[in-house]
Design a protein around this motif. Sequence first.
Motif, PDB file in Angstrom:
ATOM      1  N   THR A   1       0.825  -1.208   0.000  1.00 18.66           N
ATOM      2  CA  THR A   1       0.000   0.000   0.000  1.00 18.66           C
ATOM      3  C   THR A   1       0.857   1.255   0.000  1.00 18.66           C
ATOM      4  OG1 THR A   1      -1.811  -1.114   1.152  1.00 18.66           O
ATOM      5  CG2 THR A   1      -1.716   1.290   1.318  1.00 18.66           C
ATOM      6  N   ILE A   2       1.882   1.271   0.827  1.00 17.12           N
ATOM      7  CA  ILE A   2       2.776   2.437   0.903  1.00 17.12           C
ATOM      8  C   ILE A   2       3.460   2.665  -0.442  1.00 17.12           C
ATOM      9  CG2 ILE A   2       4.892   3.316   1.956  1.00 17.12           C
ATOM     10  CD1 ILE A   2       3.988   1.843   4.543  1.00 17.12           C
TER      11      ILE A   2
ATOM     12  N   LEU B   1      -7.836   3.246   1.611  1.00 14.72           N
ATOM     13  CA  LEU B   1      -9.202   2.941   2.019  1.00 14.72           C
ATOM     14  C   LEU B   1      -9.328   1.596   2.735  1.00 14.72           C
ATOM     15  CD1 LEU B   1     -12.116   4.013   1.884  1.00 14.72           C
ATOM     16  CD2 LEU B   1     -12.371   2.823  -0.302  1.00 14.72           C
ATOM     17  N   MET B   2      -8.499   0.622   2.365  1.00 17.12           N
ATOM     18  CA  MET B   2      -8.614  -0.726   2.906  1.00 17.12           C
ATOM     19  C   MET B   2      -8.586  -0.779   4.440  1.00 17.12           C
ATOM     20  SD  MET B   2      -8.820  -4.065   2.566  1.00 17.12           S
ATOM     21  CE  MET B   2      -8.480  -4.412   0.839  1.00 17.12           C
ATOM     22  N   PRO B   3      -7.618  -0.160   5.111  1.00 16.26           N
ATOM     23  CA  PRO B   3      -7.582  -0.266   6.580  1.00 16.26           C
ATOM     24  C   PRO B   3      -8.845   0.282   7.243  1.00 16.26           C
ATOM     25  CG  PRO B   3      -5.516   0.594   5.745  1.00 16.26           C
ATOM     26  CD  PRO B   3      -6.472   0.608   4.602  1.00 16.26           C
ATOM     27  N   ALA B   4      -9.339   1.407   6.755  1.00 16.45           N
ATOM     28  CA  ALA B   4     -10.530   2.016   7.363  1.00 16.45           C
ATOM     29  C   ALA B   4     -11.773   1.178   7.103  1.00 16.45           C
ATOM     30  CB  ALA B   4     -10.728   3.432   6.824  1.00 16.45           C
ATOM     31  N   LEU B   5     -11.928   0.702   5.869  1.00 16.55           N
ATOM     32  CA  LEU B   5     -13.119  -0.075   5.523  1.00 16.55           C
ATOM     33  C   LEU B   5     -13.125  -1.415   6.253  1.00 16.55           C
ATOM     34  CD1 LEU B   5     -15.656   0.114   3.829  1.00 16.55           C
ATOM     35  CD2 LEU B   5     -14.402  -0.937   1.927  1.00 16.55           C
ATOM     36  N   ALA B   6     -11.945  -2.026   6.411  1.00 18.09           N
ATOM     37  CA  ALA B   6     -11.853  -3.300   7.131  1.00 18.09           C
ATOM     38  C   ALA B   6     -12.233  -3.115   8.599  1.00 18.09           C
ATOM     39  CB  ALA B   6     -10.438  -3.865   7.026  1.00 18.09           C
TER      40      ALA B   6
ATOM     41  N   LEU C   1      -3.412  -0.287 -11.368  1.00 21.05           N
ATOM     42  CA  LEU C   1      -2.409  -0.469 -10.315  1.00 21.05           C
ATOM     43  C   LEU C   1      -3.076  -0.575  -8.945  1.00 21.05           C
ATOM     44  CD1 LEU C   1       0.634  -0.599  -9.686  1.00 21.05           C
ATOM     45  CD2 LEU C   1       0.578   1.876  -9.348  1.00 21.05           C
ATOM     46  N   ALA C   2      -4.083   0.253  -8.701  1.00 20.16           N
ATOM     47  CA  ALA C   2      -4.799   0.186  -7.426  1.00 20.16           C
ATOM     48  C   ALA C   2      -5.505  -1.151  -7.268  1.00 20.16           C
ATOM     49  CB  ALA C   2      -5.800   1.332  -7.324  1.00 20.16           C
ATOM     50  N   ALA C   3      -6.052  -1.686  -8.351  1.00 19.57           N
ATOM     51  CA  ALA C   3      -6.725  -2.983  -8.303  1.00 19.57           C
ATOM     52  C   ALA C   3      -5.729  -4.092  -7.983  1.00 19.57           C
ATOM     53  CB  ALA C   3      -7.429  -3.261  -9.622  1.00 19.57           C
ATOM     54  N   VAL C   4      -4.577  -4.062  -8.638  1.00 19.39           N
ATOM     55  CA  VAL C   4      -3.544  -5.068  -8.372  1.00 19.39           C
ATOM     56  C   VAL C   4      -3.085  -4.989  -6.918  1.00 19.39           C
ATOM     57  CG1 VAL C   4      -1.187  -5.775  -8.925  1.00 19.39           C
ATOM     58  CG2 VAL C   4      -2.765  -5.150 -10.768  1.00 19.39           C
ATOM     59  N   GLY C   5      -2.924  -3.772  -6.420  1.00 16.35           N
ATOM     60  CA  GLY C   5      -2.501  -3.610  -5.035  1.00 16.35           C
ATOM     61  C   GLY C   5      -3.504  -4.150  -4.040  1.00 16.35           C
ATOM     62  N   ASN C   6      -4.787  -3.908  -4.288  1.00 16.03           N
ATOM     63  CA  ASN C   6      -5.827  -4.376  -3.373  1.00 16.03           C
ATOM     64  C   ASN C   6      -6.028  -5.882  -3.451  1.00 16.03           C
ATOM     65  OD1 ASN C   6      -7.529  -2.181  -1.794  1.00 16.03           O
ATOM     66  ND2 ASN C   6      -6.852  -1.244  -3.705  1.00 16.03           N
TER      67      ASN C   6
END
Length: 255
Positions: A139-140, A172-177, A226-231
Amino acid sequence: MSLPSELAGTPVAEHAAPRGIQVYRNLHLWLATGLAITLVGFAPTYFLNLRDATWFQHLHGLSATLWMGLLVVQPWLATRGRLKRHRSFGIVALVLAGMVVASGLAVLPFNIENAIEATSSPFAPATFLYGVTFVDLLTILGFLVAVLMATLSIRSLDDHVLWMASTLFWVLMPALARLLTFGLLVTVGPGDWTLVDTVFWTAFPILGLLVYLMVRIRRAHPALVLAAVGNLGALFVEPIGNSESWRALCNAVFL
């Protein structure tokens, strides 16, 4: 958010509003949703427990929250003709991005320390803490690439906007999780599930939204791809967290 094909590669004039910028007039509302999810998702573990956080966690929490706020303000300023203020805040954004990256790296050792000392909650077992460290690194890196590409594409309206807006999907992932976790605790209660499960399932709405945006703009823009691959990394928290090789590498680097 629809991008007419004639806007592709529109040059951004230095002192004038770029042609076609009004297509993004409501972008700030979409990004405000991400800010709201961040504030609510991190409220129980951070915003309502500020005394328990370390200095690095405060720096990361503050810089990330300000970044999300700036994502809302910047398109609002640009589409309302306040380009001078928009450009001034752009300099602030670069400083904030550096703080987000540096503080994000600084808090990673806490994951490994908690995993070894078993001081975390039952919802965050060692498998999760080691696995999510990989996701955090991904993510970073993705966030940094998106910011750099947004900066380099400042004279191409669509590219600049999409790269900058895509940074939302890296944070967004950490907050949504967390939001999903607390929702489950309230509605279902504790069970056999852990954060490994909530992070896994959180990936799907984010990936779905990214696919929707690519269909909507009729373009698989590199920022969204790129964002999709990262997630996708969130789907592999468990096998990565159980990898002895990865655990040994984390122990060597972060301890």
